[in-house]
Write a protein that holds these residues in place. Structure first.
Motif: not given
Lengths: 524, 367
Positions: A237, A241-243, A390, A446, A450, A454, A486-487, A489-490, A493-494, A497
């Motif tokens: 990842v 850069g592959q998921l 990537r 993951l 993350v 990364m 879950g929260a 990860l979002i 990213m915002i 990242p």
């Protein structure tokens, strides 16, 4: 003016919805109990005190209101009255929403109806906790007090900080400290200190198993297994850069191969630890090849879904009747072999280690091996090709990187490392079953990559500690772990990242001095 | 709805030759195995025609739902080039909303009986409306919270990871809030599960359930409606324009943010309807209900050619039928029907990455 107030009502609604949501999943009171335990070690039981819930409610409103005010004030400033009014409005809106919920729940409680059939987390005890053990009217007043205070506090703080610009000064101060920190200067001055520090850390880590208790050893074991997995996934990842979503497939392949080779049933091979480990890695790598080849010319999103599908295939297959003779079906494989301690350790240290301590050392050694391999790969030609791929596949291809084969290579190596982790895990538990290879394992892996950052190797280790170590410390929050992931990860990213411990990008820049050097060089 | 820009077509890659070999070998192997199974089925039939018709019946019903969900994937992919991983969970929310509507109407007293059985048609319409509204709303906010800030993210994988995060969040939230145990849909008597028409044939009979017929008809109506919506209305035209070329569409005065939001609302409506159908037809559900249909619907979208709406419809139907006929046809355990769907995904990506109805392979091979 008008927009300010309508916007404040909007943000008040957001705060209210967050409050309602956390009440419905019973997060508020669980969190309140944890906070109380933090400040008051004598606290026992699972019922949150009214004050703690009120404080938490106020804090939620406070944070939302403060965020709103800070964001809004960037464009134009408002008068003090407007700010306070806006904070008040937010508090009242949030208060109305949360009170409404409590009035409804309180009515059900008074009627004696159990609504747990529909809302699982809201038991009668929880409702009475949220009503502060008093009647509805009293509770509503208390909620209003909490939310309005939260809103007002936010507007006051914002007023004070914007008038005196405290927050700006503080952030500048922190930046200054970070920039001028002595450690960094020290390290830059003496580069070999970095090596010494790393060595110290390694030695400390190696002393750990002897020093800590059995529970900590088991937690550390799982943390380092996840760190190994994270290193492998990081390769796919972060570097190439592959998921990959179905990382658990390779993990399961490794674990089952190892289990079948070393367990007395069903084959009775009972192979030695090391050859079985190598075969497990090899089989996992073949699995990676199987997934990698079909998608070598497709964009990364497809790899994500194909591996997810592959993970499900593996899980269904090991659970099915078709392969039950080999895999034991839902029962799994028992009595998986463990490595024996070489006699040498007993000779050196006087007596052999306990089994769990020895296994932790083994995990640590394997972790270091993987770390070394990954580190060398990252700074090799292969690693640079991955990074180029990537950033931009087309440009990488134009520069002579065979994108498709490097893609497959990344997946294969990542899969091999996952196979290693799976084999160790199976051996450590002496058992493996289909229940352990759910999609959530892939999500955890993951999240390790993350959250740590990364492409960053130390970040992966940090991520493993956060994802697998922290929840062990916060046992009360066990149910909410996946929710938080879950929260997170979002949010990561915002907001950030690149992760908590981002990889330092090597840059080439042209400074005035280097131009001078260049000119000197170019002079005939 | 392909994003084929002429300047982005790549020159043949050095590995193209090898991939063709792979494609050839896999194609021949798959083809000959299927041929072998066909011959076996003709020589030594294990199941009579009644069973095959029964499988076809099941497949069509499930396929209709897959199609509806797959359209959501395809629409969003067309507009944002993003696999909306949380789409299955949006469907799950619709399923829950329909469940709560039925439960509420069941408690609501009208005369001697309850609302649910006094006005069953109204109740079903209400359930669909509420389910679709909840899903559409959650899709709208999902896009606003989790995807919009990442549209120009420097990290290419960011939106996809965010989508996974959203999926986990929704699933866990539903699990904690509503409990992990399975729940049963309370259908109105008009659509009681298991009741239906029995068609007598030589060897046995086929049961065509009312819920199944209802779901299939509903799915077809929604799909036809969507097709005309996308082809004829202004919003549909702007969705197609955006999925063809974002920049040009913006130059033509299309508001990208608005179109993206509306796309999520439309895909949410379809997913919500599919969720309510799933509940009405299958009965049992829990927070995990959206996971497998979500992945399979994605498979269907890829099968039909991602970004292609008729393709998604056809893909869903084909996948539903293959999945229910497959285990009997291949002579394997019915436990393994999920494996068939994923194998199809891998085979499609090897043999024809652009899908059945996708025109060019440029859009899948490009980043």
């Amino acid at each position: 003016m008008k927009t300010l107030f309508s916007k404040s009502i909007q943000f008040g609604i957001i705060a209210g919805v967050i409050l309602i949501f956390s009440e419905l999943i019973n997060l508020t009171s669980t969190f309140a109990v944890i906070l109380e335990k933090l400040f008051n070690s004598a606290k026992t039981g699972k019922t949150a005190s009214p004050l703690a819930i009120q404080i938490l409610t106020g804090l939620v409103v406070f944070f939302i209101a403060y965020t709103f005010l800070r964001k809004k004030n960037g464009s134009k400033s408002h008068t003090a009255g407007q700010e306070i009014g806006s904070g008040l409005l937010m508090g009242i809106t949030a208060g109305i929403l949360i009170s409404l919920l409590n009035v409804i729940l309180g009515t059900y409680l008074a009627k004696g109806q159990d609504i747990r059939n529909y809302l699982d987390a809201v038991s009668p005890e929880v409702i009475s906790t949220f009503l502060f053990q008093t009647d509805i009217a009293n509770a509503v007043i208390r909620y209003f007090i909490a939310t309005i205070l939260g809103g007002l506090a936010a507007s006051l703080l914002h007023l004070v900080s914007s008038k005196t610009n405290v927050s700006g000064k503080i952030s500048k101060f922190i930046q200054k400290i970070v920039q001028q920190s002595k450690i960094r200067i020290f390290l830059n001055k003496y580069p070999y200190m970095t090596t010494i520090l790393t060595l110290l850390v390694v030695i400390a880590v190696f002393l750990l198993p002897v020093l800590v208790n059995a529970y900590a050893i088991s937690v550390l074991g799982i943390v380092f297994i996840y760190a190994i997995m994270g290193l492998g996934l990081n390769l796919i990842v972060g570097l190439s850069g592959q998921l990959v979503f179905g990382y658990v497939a390779f993990y399961a392949l490794g674990a089952y191969t190892f289990g079948l080779l070393t367990a007395p049933k069903p084959f009775g091979i009972e192979m030695n630890f090391w050859p079985a480990l190598i075969i497990a890695i090899f089989i996992a790598a073949i699995g990676g090849l199987f997934v990698g080849v079909p998608i070598m010319n497709l964009r990364g999103d497809y790899l994500a879904i194909v591996t997810l599908g592959f993970g499900e295939i593996i899980r269904i297959l090991i659970n099915s009747n078709l392969l039950a003779d080999f895999t034991g079906g839902p029962q799994g494989i028992k009595n998986i072999g463990q490595p024996t301690q070489p006699a040498l350790t007993a000779k050196i240290f006087g007596k052999p280690f306990d089994d769990n301590v020895w296994f932790l050392y083994l995990i640590l050694i394997l972790f270091l091996v993987v770390l070394y391999v990954v580190f060398r790969l990252q700074y090799s030609r292969t690693g640079r090709s991955w990074e180029a791929m990537r950033e931009d596949e087309t440009v990488a291809q134009a520069c002579g990187v065979t994108v498709s084969s490097y893609k497959v290579l990344a997946v294969v190596i990542g899969a091999a490392i996952a196979g290693l982790a799976g084999a160790i895990y199976a051996s450590r538990n002496t058992y493996t079953g289909p229940g352990e290879y759910a999609f959530m394992v892939s999500v955890n892996a993951l999240a390790v990559v993350v959250i740590g950052g990364m492409g960053s190797i130390p970040g992966t280790l940090l991520g493993a500690f956060i994802i697998k170590g922290l929840p062990e410390l916060l046992r009360d929050l066990e149910n909410y772990r996946m929710l938080v992931f879950g929260a997170l990860l979002i949010a990561m990213m915002i907001i950030r990242p690149e992760g908590i411990w981002p990889v330092k990008r090597r840059t080439l820049s042209v400074t005035p001095e280097s131009i001078e050097v260049l000119k000197k060089d170019l002079k005939p | 709805m392909e994003a084929d820009k002429p300047q982005e077509k790549t020159s043949p890659k050095p590995s193209v030759r090898r991939i063709n070999w792979l494609r050839l070998i896999v194609g021949i192997l798959t083809g000959s195995y299927i041929l072998y199974r066909i011959i076996i089925q003709i020589i030594r039939p294990e199941y009579g025609p009644v069973y095959w018709l029964g499988f076809l019946n099941t497949g069509l019903i499930v396929g209709g739902m897959y199609s509806l969900i797959a359209i959501g994937y395809t629409l969003v992919y067309g507009v944002m080039l993003l696999i909306n991983f949380a789409h299955g969970d949006i469907m799950m929310l619709g399923c829950f909303a329909g469940y709560f509507t039925f439960e509420y109407l069941n408690f609501l007293k009208v005369g001697d009986s309850n609302f649910l059985n006094t006005y069953p048609v109204l109740a079903i319409i209400l359930a669909f409306l509420i389910g679709a509204a909840v899903s559409a709303g959650s899709g709208y906010y999902l896009e606003k919270i989790a995807y919009r800030p990442l549209r120009n993210s420097p990290v290419r994988l960011a939106p996809l990871i965010s989508a996974v995060g959203a999926s986990i969040f929704l699933e866990t939230a539903a699990q904690i809030m509503f409990g992990a145990n399975k729940k049963t849909y309370k259908n109105p008597d008009l659509l009681a599960r298991g009741s239906g028409w029995n068609i007598q044939m030589d060897e046995g009979m086929i049961i065509i359930t009312k819920t199944g017929v209802f779901s299939l008809i509903m799915a077809v109506i929604l799909m036809v409606g969507l097709y005309f919506f996308v082809q004829k209305t202004k919003l549909g035209k702007s969705i197609r324009a955006v999925s063809q070329d974002k920049k040009t569409a913006q130059l033509m005065g299309i508001n990208l943010d608005q179109v993206t939001s509306q796309t999520f609302i439309i895909s949410g409506v379809l997913a919500g309807a599919a969720g309510v159908m799933w509940g009405i037809h299958n009965g049992l559900f829990n927070h995990y209900v959206g996971f497998l249909p979500g992945i399979k619907a994605f498979t269907a979208a890829v099968l039909g050619g991602i970004g292609n709406i008729p393709g998604a419809m056809a893909g869903g139907m084909i996948l539903g039928i293959v999945e229910s006929v497959g285990p009997a046809f291949l002579g394997i355990d019915f436990q393994l029907k999920d494996v068939i769907a994923f194998t199809i995904l891998i085979l499609v990506l090897i043999l024809k990455p652009s899908g059945l109805l996708g025109k060019s392979s440029a859009n899948v091979e490009k980043v």
